[in-house]
Motif scaffolding. Structure first.
Motif, PDB file in Angstrom:
ATOM      1  N   PHE A  74      -0.606   1.476  -9.580  1.00 56.91           N
ATOM      2  CA  PHE A  74      -1.029   1.134  -7.789  1.00 56.91           C
ATOM      3  C   PHE A  74      -2.190   2.825  -8.203  1.00 56.91           C
ATOM      4  O   PHE A  74      -3.246   2.614  -7.233  1.00 56.91           O
ATOM      5  CB  PHE A  74       0.224   1.214  -7.396  1.00 56.91           C
ATOM      6  CG  PHE A  74       0.876   0.350  -6.848  1.00 56.91           C
ATOM      7  CD1 PHE A  74       0.200  -0.839  -6.150  1.00 56.91           C
ATOM      8  CD2 PHE A  74       1.965   0.198  -7.446  1.00 56.91           C
ATOM      9  CE1 PHE A  74       1.340  -1.273  -6.065  1.00 56.91           C
ATOM     10  CE2 PHE A  74       2.968  -0.313  -7.821  1.00 56.91           C
ATOM     11  CZ  PHE A  74       2.616  -1.531  -7.057  1.00 56.91           C
ATOM     12  N   LEU A  75      -1.698   3.588  -8.901  1.00 52.77           N
ATOM     13  CA  LEU A  75      -2.951   4.828  -9.080  1.00 52.77           C
ATOM     14  C   LEU A  75      -3.995   4.494 -10.506  1.00 52.77           C
ATOM     15  O   LEU A  75      -4.577   5.580 -10.040  1.00 52.77           O
ATOM     16  CB  LEU A  75      -2.110   5.585  -9.160  1.00 52.77           C
ATOM     17  CG  LEU A  75      -0.349   6.183  -8.138  1.00 52.77           C
ATOM     18  CD1 LEU A  75      -0.335   7.782  -8.961  1.00 52.77           C
ATOM     19  CD2 LEU A  75      -1.123   6.324  -6.591  1.00 52.77           C
ATOM     20  N   ASN A  76      -3.502   3.771 -11.242  1.00 52.87           N
ATOM     21  CA  ASN A  76      -4.633   3.470 -11.868  1.00 52.87           C
ATOM     22  C   ASN A  76      -4.163   4.812 -13.030  1.00 52.87           C
ATOM     23  O   ASN A  76      -6.112   5.164 -13.408  1.00 52.87           O
ATOM     24  CB  ASN A  76      -5.804   2.962 -11.354  1.00 52.87           C
ATOM     25  CG  ASN A  76      -6.512   2.497 -13.115  1.00 52.87           C
ATOM     26  OD1 ASN A  76      -6.891   1.828 -13.895  1.00 52.87           O
ATOM     27  ND2 ASN A  76      -8.016   2.263 -13.079  1.00 52.87           N
ATOM     28  N   GLU A 102      10.345   3.681  -4.186  1.00 55.17           N
ATOM     29  CA  GLU A 102      11.376   3.257  -5.085  1.00 55.17           C
ATOM     30  C   GLU A 102      12.214   1.749  -4.374  1.00 55.17           C
ATOM     31  O   GLU A 102      12.765   1.286  -5.579  1.00 55.17           O
ATOM     32  CB  GLU A 102      12.674   4.228  -5.332  1.00 55.17           C
ATOM     33  CG  GLU A 102      11.734   5.526  -5.757  1.00 55.17           C
ATOM     34  CD  GLU A 102      12.884   6.316  -7.012  1.00 55.17           C
ATOM     35  OE1 GLU A 102      12.854   7.178  -7.635  1.00 55.17           O
ATOM     36  OE2 GLU A 102      14.238   5.537  -6.007  1.00 55.17           O
ATOM     37  N   GLY A 103      11.788   1.602  -3.425  1.00 52.07           N
ATOM     38  CA  GLY A 103      12.440   0.318  -2.725  1.00 52.07           C
ATOM     39  C   GLY A 103      14.270   0.484  -2.731  1.00 52.07           C
ATOM     40  O   GLY A 103      14.883   1.531  -2.348  1.00 52.07           O
ATOM     41  N   LYS A 104      14.471  -0.881  -2.838  1.00 55.28           N
ATOM     42  CA  LYS A 104      16.128  -0.533  -2.544  1.00 55.28           C
ATOM     43  C   LYS A 104      16.696   0.257  -3.223  1.00 55.28           C
ATOM     44  O   LYS A 104      16.743  -0.754  -5.040  1.00 55.28           O
ATOM     45  CB  LYS A 104      16.667  -2.056  -1.635  1.00 55.28           C
ATOM     46  CG  LYS A 104      16.328  -2.560  -0.728  1.00 55.28           C
ATOM     47  CD  LYS A 104      16.820  -3.859  -0.253  1.00 55.28           C
ATOM     48  CE  LYS A 104      16.325  -4.571   1.150  1.00 55.28           C
ATOM     49  NZ  LYS A 104      16.897  -5.841   1.456  1.00 55.28           N
ATOM     50  N   SER A 105      17.525   0.696  -3.374  1.00 52.44           N
ATOM     51  CA  SER A 105      18.043   1.663  -4.765  1.00 52.44           C
ATOM     52  C   SER A 105      19.964   1.553  -4.619  1.00 52.44           C
ATOM     53  O   SER A 105      20.032   1.854  -3.452  1.00 52.44           O
ATOM     54  CB  SER A 105      17.812   2.317  -4.917  1.00 52.44           C
ATOM     55  OG  SER A 105      17.595   3.772  -4.312  1.00 52.44           O
ATOM     56  N   HIS A 135      14.105  -0.589  -6.518  1.00 52.76           N
ATOM     57  CA  HIS A 135      12.958  -1.861  -6.056  1.00 52.76           C
ATOM     58  C   HIS A 135      13.975  -3.137  -6.148  1.00 52.76           C
ATOM     59  O   HIS A 135      13.858  -4.363  -6.859  1.00 52.76           O
ATOM     60  CB  HIS A 135      11.950  -1.960  -7.770  1.00 52.76           C
ATOM     61  CG  HIS A 135      11.132  -0.703  -7.943  1.00 52.76           C
ATOM     62  ND1 HIS A 135      10.349  -0.861  -6.305  1.00 52.76           N
ATOM     63  CD2 HIS A 135      11.105  -0.236  -8.694  1.00 52.76           C
ATOM     64  CE1 HIS A 135       9.715   0.075  -6.926  1.00 52.76           C
ATOM     65  NE2 HIS A 135      10.128   1.145  -8.253  1.00 52.76           N
ATOM     66  N   LEU A 136      14.870  -2.826  -5.795  1.00 52.44           N
ATOM     67  CA  LEU A 136      16.571  -4.225  -5.557  1.00 52.44           C
ATOM     68  C   LEU A 136      15.911  -5.316  -5.127  1.00 52.44           C
ATOM     69  O   LEU A 136      14.894  -4.998  -3.671  1.00 52.44           O
ATOM     70  CB  LEU A 136      17.266  -2.760  -5.520  1.00 52.44           C
ATOM     71  CG  LEU A 136      18.446  -2.542  -6.149  1.00 52.44           C
ATOM     72  CD1 LEU A 136      19.807  -2.173  -6.308  1.00 52.44           C
ATOM     73  CD2 LEU A 136      18.320  -3.268  -8.468  1.00 52.44           C
ATOM     74  N   ALA A 181       6.383  -2.126  -6.259  1.00 57.64           N
ATOM     75  CA  ALA A 181       6.809  -2.721  -7.674  1.00 57.64           C
ATOM     76  C   ALA A 181       5.350  -3.501  -8.050  1.00 57.64           C
ATOM     77  O   ALA A 181       5.441  -4.823  -7.382  1.00 57.64           O
ATOM     78  CB  ALA A 181       8.264  -3.530  -7.833  1.00 57.64           C
ATOM     79  N   PHE A 182       5.080  -3.663  -9.315  1.00 55.57           N
ATOM     80  CA  PHE A 182       3.852  -4.433  -9.569  1.00 55.57           C
ATOM     81  C   PHE A 182       4.537  -5.434  -9.953  1.00 55.57           C
ATOM     82  O   PHE A 182       3.696  -6.938  -9.459  1.00 55.57           O
ATOM     83  CB  PHE A 182       3.207  -4.381 -11.114  1.00 55.57           C
ATOM     84  CG  PHE A 182       2.124  -4.618 -11.218  1.00 55.57           C
ATOM     85  CD1 PHE A 182       1.241  -4.556 -10.591  1.00 55.57           C
ATOM     86  CD2 PHE A 182       2.631  -5.285 -13.042  1.00 55.57           C
ATOM     87  CE1 PHE A 182      -0.431  -5.192 -11.563  1.00 55.57           C
ATOM     88  CE2 PHE A 182       1.009  -5.885 -12.819  1.00 55.57           C
ATOM     89  CZ  PHE A 182      -0.617  -5.718 -12.060  1.00 55.57           C
ATOM     90  N   ALA A 183       6.168  -5.743 -10.041  1.00 56.00           N
ATOM     91  CA  ALA A 183       6.288  -7.351 -10.116  1.00 56.00           C
ATOM     92  C   ALA A 183       7.887  -7.459 -10.330  1.00 56.00           C
ATOM     93  O   ALA A 183       8.328  -6.656 -10.105  1.00 56.00           O
ATOM     94  CB  ALA A 183       5.543  -8.082 -11.867  1.00 56.00           C
TER      95      ALA A 183
END
Length: 318
Positions: A189-191, A227-230, A245-246, A272-274
């Motif tokens: 995302f930040l490259n 980090e999303g769900k963790s 990322h759950l 998350a990228f994927a």
């Protein structure tokens, strides 16, 4: 009247014919009859085999004719399939380069012997020198390994030692599914290179995430950002494991979970990228490379491939 088949011989003394009683003549007659019978049988069998066919032979002939008609079509389809596979390989290479900024891994990245193909063009003295230096390094490595094993045995035998988490938190993972591990990694995302404190395991969304060791749930997050769900587990010996990322969580804070208990499922919540599982391990508050905590789930060859992939993957998934 003489019987048919009776053999007579001429008697020179009496100038007359008499019935033959010679054993050899009788044997000759029997042999001749047998030979004629065998010859007639062979001729008859050949005639039957030539002009008459069994049901099995007829079926096999029909199948052969059918296969002859299909062969040309099979060859054409095989060529088309080969072109399709080649096209998929090119797309896979391009996709892997775009996502991870590295080449697609070979079937077994640590077993390549390509360097041997040019051995016949290398002077003997250089091969001998290389082999000697290689052997010296291997001997030194073996000494270091022996020393490491001695330290391991002493540690395991010491009082109060607690085994750290040593199993994979997801099932049925092979080395091509291993992403970046700890260190500076290119953030998608930040490259730019950013510190990455865990190991990315590329698994489908909804894959069960399991506790690698028994412990206590000390944190559960349902955030849709970062980090999303963790889930965070605290283990004996000062070890902490985190799973981010759950897609969903299955535990609550304060819950005691056994080894192998389901903590949730992998996903791509947050940034998350994927779909993947981001797995972190800490000891006494310091991050530890999760690749060093997978020995109980992997063979030495598998571990070598996991290590290769985790080191050489340039871009992280989060």
């Amino acid at each position: 009247m003489a019987d048919k088949g009776t053999i007579y011989e001429y008697d020179d003394g009496n100038f007359s014919f008499r019935r033959s009683t010679s054993f050899w003549r009788t044997l000759s007659l029997v042999v001749n009859v047998l030979l004629v019978s065998v010859a007639l049988f062979v001729v008859g069998y050949l005639l039957l085999a030539t002009f008459l066919s069994t049901d099995t032979e007829k079926r096999m002939r029909r199948e052969n004719r059918a296969y002859e008609k299909l062969y040309s079509d099979i060859v054409r389809r095989e060529a088309l399939l080969g072109d399709a596979v080649a096209g998929l390989q090119l797309k896979d290479d391009a996709l892997y380069q775009t996502v991870f900024h590295s080449k697609t891994p070979s079937v077994d990245p640590v077993s390549s012997l390509d360097f041997l193909f040019g051995a016949d063009t290398i002077p003997d003295d250089r091969i001998v020198s290389y082999t000697r230096k290689k052997a010296e390094r291997m001997i030194a490595t073996a000494v270091g390994v022996d020393s490491a094993f001695a330290r391991i045995y002493r540690t395991l035998a010491s009082d109060g030692y607690v085994m750290p988490p040593m199993t994979l938190p997801v099932e049925r993972v092979s080395y091509p599914q291993v992403g970046a591990s700890t260190g500076l990694r290119l953030n998608p995302f930040l490259n730019a290179e950013v510190a990455h404190n865990g190991l990315d395991l590329l698994v489908p969304q909804g894959s069960p995430v399991l506790a690698p060791e028994s412990g206590k749930v000390v944190a559960v997050s349902s955030s849709g950002k970062g980090e999303g769900k963790s889930v965070e587990l605290e283990h004996e010996g000062g070890y902490v494991t985190r799973y981010t990322h759950l897609f969903e969580t299955s535990v609550r804070v304060g819950q005691i979970v056994a080894k192998g208990a389901r903590l949730g499922t992998a996903g791509m919540s947050g940034n998350a990228f994927a779909p993947h599982l981001h797995y972190e391990v800490y000891h006494d508050g310091e991050p530890s490379d999760p690749v060093n905590h997978l020995f109980a789930s992997l063979s030495p060859g598998e571990y070598a491939n996991f290590l290769f992939m985790s080191i050489n993957t340039v871009q992280s998934m989060d």
